[in-house]
Design a protein around this motif. Structure first.
Motif, PDB file in Angstrom:
ATOM      1  N   LYS A 629       0.820  -1.208   0.000  1.00 30.69           N
ATOM      2  CA  LYS A 629       0.000   0.000   0.000  1.00 30.69           C
ATOM      3  C   LYS A 629       0.855   1.258   0.000  1.00 30.69           C
ATOM      4  CE  LYS A 629      -3.950  -2.153   2.280  1.00 30.69           C
ATOM      5  NZ  LYS A 629      -4.792  -2.211   3.509  1.00 30.69           N
ATOM      6  N   GLN A 630       1.995   1.216   0.723  1.00 30.55           N
ATOM      7  CA  GLN A 630       2.875   2.382   0.752  1.00 30.55           C
ATOM      8  C   GLN A 630       3.541   2.631  -0.589  1.00 30.55           C
ATOM      9  OE1 GLN A 630       5.590   1.620   3.962  1.00 30.55           O
ATOM     10  NE2 GLN A 630       4.138   2.313   5.559  1.00 30.55           N
ATOM     11  N   SER A 631       3.873   1.580  -1.309  1.00 34.95           N
ATOM     12  CA  SER A 631       4.517   1.746  -2.618  1.00 34.95           C
ATOM     13  C   SER A 631       3.517   2.079  -3.705  1.00 34.95           C
ATOM     14  CB  SER A 631       5.286   0.473  -2.983  1.00 34.95           C
ATOM     15  OG  SER A 631       4.376  -0.601  -3.140  1.00 34.95           O
ATOM     16  N   GLY A 632       2.216   1.874  -3.417  1.00 37.69           N
ATOM     17  CA  GLY A 632       1.190   2.190  -4.413  1.00 37.69           C
ATOM     18  C   GLY A 632       1.100   1.186  -5.524  1.00 37.69           C
ATOM     19  N   SER A 633       1.757   0.057  -5.403  1.00 36.52           N
ATOM     20  CA  SER A 633       1.696  -0.957  -6.445  1.00 36.52           C
ATOM     21  C   SER A 633       1.768  -2.328  -5.814  1.00 36.52           C
ATOM     22  CB  SER A 633       2.846  -0.800  -7.451  1.00 36.52           C
ATOM     23  OG  SER A 633       4.074  -0.955  -6.786  1.00 36.52           O
ATOM     24  N   SER A 634       1.258  -3.310  -6.518  1.00 35.68           N
ATOM     25  CA  SER A 634       1.233  -4.677  -5.992  1.00 35.68           C
ATOM     26  C   SER A 634       2.609  -5.294  -6.031  1.00 35.68           C
ATOM     27  CB  SER A 634       0.261  -5.529  -6.814  1.00 35.68           C
ATOM     28  OG  SER A 634       0.362  -6.861  -6.387  1.00 35.68           O
TER      29      SER A 634
END
Length: 652
Positions: A629-634
Motif C-alpha cells: 500500500k505504501q509503494s502504491g503498487s502490488s
C-alpha cells in the motif's frame, strides 16, 4: 479377565521361574496333555465337568466337542459348555490341557486361545497330582491325534478319548522339597520363613510369607501386620489396610490372603517390561479374596512401602501385575493405583483392585528441563497462532486475488497450522479429563495436523520453486495441492489407527518434579513400540524433507538477491528470509540441534518460533500488505520478470 484372576497366574509364573532358573526342567507334579483335535465343520464346543476329589480325568473329543471330565480338583467344581470360534475350512485344531495342582488351577488352550476352567484358589494342602495314563479308548474318525503327555508322545493315531489317574499327596511339602533340591543357589537367595497367622494358623509359601484373614459379617476394615523375615527390621515391613468394602456383602464370611515377597528377584525376572532403565523395589505384596474378582473398590486398599532413599531425579510409581491376556503373560501397569509419596523413603499405594503390588522406579530418567516454562511458552504461542491463523484465513479470502494459486497454497498452510495450534493447545486438558479413550482419537488428530502442516510447508517450497524456475510451465491445479496437503497425511494416521495401541496418554517428566509429569495425547513412543517406529519412519522423515528442502530453497533465494541494490536499499532481506522461513518451516529443524551445551537454550528457541509460527505468518502478510500500500503498487507481479525480480514477495 479381572485383576484378581491373575493372582494364581502370577504365582504360577513365579514358581516356574524358581524351578527353571537352574535348568532343572519341568516340575513333574504339573500335568500337560496336548494333541490335535480332528473335528467336523459344524458348531464346535468345549465341554467340561470337574468335581472335587482325586480319581480319574478323561479328555475326549468327537465331531463337535472337546471334553474334560473327572475328579481331580481340591476346591473347584465347574460344569459348562463353551462355544468356540467357528473355522469353516480347518478340520483340525491344536490344543493343550494344563493342570497346576498346587494352585488348583486348570485351563485349556484351543487353537491359541486360553479358556480357564478352574481359577486358582490359593496354595492347596493336599492335591491330586502325578497323573498317569490309563488305556486308550479305541480308534475313531474324529478325536485326538498326535497326543503327548509332558511333551512325550503317547500315540500318533486318532483316539476318541484318553484317561488319566491321579494320586493324592501333601502338595505344599512335596513342592517345597522338590524346589529346594532342584533350584540350588537360586532359592537360597530368597527368604523362606514360617509365619504364624493371626486368624487361621500357619501358611507356608515357597519364596514368600502369607497371612490369611477371615472377613465375617460386620467387617469394618483391618490393618494387617505382615510377618517379619529374619534379619529384617520390623519397621521396614510393608503395612496393609483392608477397607470394609472389600468383603462381598452377599457372603457371610470369606477369606483374604496377603502374600509378602521380601526379595523381588523373581518379579524382576518374570516381568515382560524389559526396559533396562526401570526396576522393581524389593518388597512385593499380593492380595486376593478366595473365589472373588475384586475391582473398582469405592474405598481403596492402602499399602505402605518402606524403602531406601530414592533420589529426586528418579520417579516412583505404584504398579500392579496385569494378567488380562493369559496367566503366562504378565506385565506391570500403573492404572488402578494412586501413588502417595510421604517422604523420600516411604510410599503409600492406594489401589482399587486386587493383584500383586510393588513400587516401580525409573533408574535412568530422561526428564525435560524447564518443563513448566516451556509448557507456558508453548501454550501461549499456540493460543496466539490459533487466533492469528483465523485472522489470516479471513484476510486471504477477502483479497482481490483470493482465488489464485498462491493464495490457495497460503490458505492451506494457514488452515493446517490453525488445526495444529488448536489441538496442541488443548492436548493437556483432553489427556487429564478424557484419558486413553479420548486420547486415542485426539492423539491421532494431533498427529494428522502435524503431518498436514509439514506437507503444506513442503508445498510452499515446491510452489516457490515452480514460480521462480518453471515460469513457462503451468502450476499444478490447487486441487492437487489440497490432495497432497490434506489427503496424504491421513494415510499413515489411518494405518496406525488400524494397527491399534499407538495413540494414547503419554507422560513428559520434568527434571524439577519427576513425580508429577505433564500429560498429553500423542503416540506411544516407549521402547519396542509401534509408535516409536512410526515416529522415526514417518514423523522424522516428513520433518527432514521439509527442513532440507526449505534450507535449499532459502539458499537459492539468498544467492539471487544478495547482489541486488534494490534489496539492500529497502533493507528487506532479513524480513524476506524470515518470512520465507515461516512458510517453509525451516525453524522446525532446531529439533535436530538439541544436544550438548545447545540443549540449554534450543528448546526455548524451538518452542517460541514454532508455537508462534501462525502468528509470524500473519505478521509477514500484514507487513507485505502495508509495504504494498505504501509503494502504491502490488508486490505480487503476474509476469515472469516481476516474479523473478520480487521472488520473495511473490509468495505473499
Amino acid at each position: 479377565m479381572g485383576p484378581n484372576q491373575g493372582f494364581g497366574g502370577t504365582l504360577w509364573m513365579i514358581f516356574l521361574f524358581v524351578l527353571f532358573a537352574s535348568g532343572s526342567g519341568e516340575n513333574d507334579r504339573d500335568f500337560k496333555m496336548c494333541g490335535t483335535w480332528r473335528h467336523g465343520n459344524g458348531l464346535l464346543t468345549l465341554a467340561h465337568d470337574l468335581k472335587r476329589g482325586c480319581g480319574t480325568i478323561t479328555i475326549s473329543a468327537n465331531e463337535s466337542s472337546l471334553s474334560i471330565r473327572g475328579e481331580i480338583t481340591a476346591q473347584c467344581e465347574n460344569s459348562s459348555v463353551i462355544k468356540l470360534d467357528p473355522s469353516p475350512k480347518a478340520r483340525e485344531r491344536p490344543f493343550c490341557v494344563y493342570w497346576e495342582p498346587l494352585l488348583d488351577q486348570l485351563w485349556v488352550e484351543v487353537n491359541g486361545q486360553n479358556h480357564t476352567l478352574c481359577w486358582p484358589s490359593g496354595l492347596q494342602g493336599n492335591c491330586c497330582t502325578d497323573l498317569s495314563q490309563g488305556s486308550n479308548k479305541g480308534f475313531a474318525t474324529y478325536g485326538i491325534l498326535n497326543a503327548t503327555q509332558q511333551d512325550d508322545i503317547i500315540s500318533y493315531q486318532t483316539h476318541p478319548a484318553y484317561e488319566f489317574f491321579g494320586e493324592m499327596i501333601n502338595c505344599k511339602n512335596e513342592f517345597c522339597d522338590e524346589t529346594s533340591q532342584g533350584s540350588g543357589d537360586k532359592l537360597n537367595m530368597i527368604e523362606e520363613t514360617v509365619m504364624r497367622s493371626k486368624v487361621l494358623g500357619n501358611v507356608v509359601l515357597p519364596c514368600a510369607l502369607s497371612t490369611v484373614l477371615e472377613m465375617k459379617e460386620g467387617f469394618q476394615g483391618y490393618n494387617i501386620t505382615l510377618p517379619v523375615p529374619q534379619g529384617v527390621p520390623p519397621q521396614m515391613i510393608p503395612s496393609v489396610h483392608l477397607p470394609s468394602c472389600l468383603k462381598p456383602p452377599e457372603k457371610k464370611k470369606v477369606k483374604v490372603v496377603c502374600t509378602y515377597f521380601k526379595n523381588s528377584i523373581l518379579f524382576q525376572g518374570c516381568s515382560k517390561a524389559d526396559q533396562n532403565d526401570i526396576r522393581i523395589l524389593e518388597d512385593v505384596v499380593g492380595i486376593t479374596v478366595e473365589n472373588e474378582i475384586i475391582t473398582n473398590l469405592p474405598e481403596p486398599i492402602r499399602i505402605g512401602f518402606h524403602h531406601s532413599v530414592i533420589p529426586t531425579s528418579h520417579s516412583r510409581k505404584c504398579v500392579s501385575w496385569d494378567t488380562k491376556k493369559d496367566p503366562a503373560e504378565v506385565t506391570w501397569k500403573k492404572e488402578g493405583c494412586e501413588t502417595i509419596q510421604k517422604g523420600v523413603d516411604y510410599t503409600e499405594c492406594h489401589c482399587n483392585h486386587l493383584t500383586y503390588f510393588a513400587i516401580l522406579v525409573q533408574l535412568e530418567p530422561r526428564p525435560v528441563r524447564h518443563l513448566v516454562a516451556l509448557t507456558v511458552i508453548t501454550s501461549m504461542g499456540c493460543a496466539a497462532s490459533t487466533l492469528s491463523c483465523v485472522v489470516l484465513i479471513v484476510f486471504l479470502n477477502t483479497q482481490r486475488r483470493a482465488k489464485d494459486q498462491s493464495t490457495a497454497v497460503h490458505r492451506g498452510l494457514a488452515m493446517a497450522l490453525f488445526l495444529l495450534s488448536l489441538l496442541f493447545f488443548m492436548t493437556g486438558t483432553v489427556a487429564n479429563v478424557g484419558g486413553n479413550k479420548a486420547c486415542w482419537v485426539f492423539g491421532a488428530a494431533l498427529h494428522y495436523a502435524l503431518l498436514s502442516s509439514f506437507s503444506w510447508m513442503f508445498i510452499e517450497v515446491l510452489h516457490t520453486f515452480w514460480l521462480v524456475y518453471m515460469v513457462f510451465s503451468p502450476s499444478p491445479n490447487p486441487y492437487v495441492w489440497h490432495l497432497v496437503g490434506f489427503g496424504l497425511p491421513a494415510v499413515p494416521v489411518i494405518v496406525l489407527l488400524a494397527i491399534g495401541k499407538v495413540y494414547g496418554v503419554i507422560e513428559i517428566v520434568s527434571s524439577e518434579d519427576v513425580n508429577n509429569p505433564y500429560l498429553m495425547c500423542w503416540m506411544d513412543v516407549s521402547p519396542h513400540s509401534v509408535g516409536l517406529l512410526a515416529h522415526y519412519f514417518i514423523n522424522l522423515t516428513f520433518l527432514a524433507v521439509v527442513v532440507l528442502s526449505g534450507l535449499i530453497m532459502l539458499f537459492l533465494v539468498l544467492r539471487n538477491i544478495q547482489n541486488r541494490d534494490e534489496w539492500r536499499k529497502n533493507k528487506v532481506v532479513f524480513l524476506s528470509i524470515w518470512g520465507l522461513s515461516c512458510l517453509f518451516g525451516t525453524t522446525w529443524g532446531l529439533g535436530f540441534l538439541d544436544f550438548g551445551q545447545l540443549s540449554e537454550f534450543i528448546p526455548f528457541l524451538f518452542c517460541i518460533l514454532n508455537s508462534l509460527q501462525g502468528f509470524f505468518l500473519m505478521l509477514r502478510f500484514y507487513i507485505l500488505d502495508r509495504m504494498r500500500k505504501q509503494s502504491g503498487s502490488s508486490l505480487d507481479g503476474s509476469t515472469a520478470s516481476s516474479t523473478r525480480q520480487h521472488m520473495l514477495q511473490e509468495k505473499s
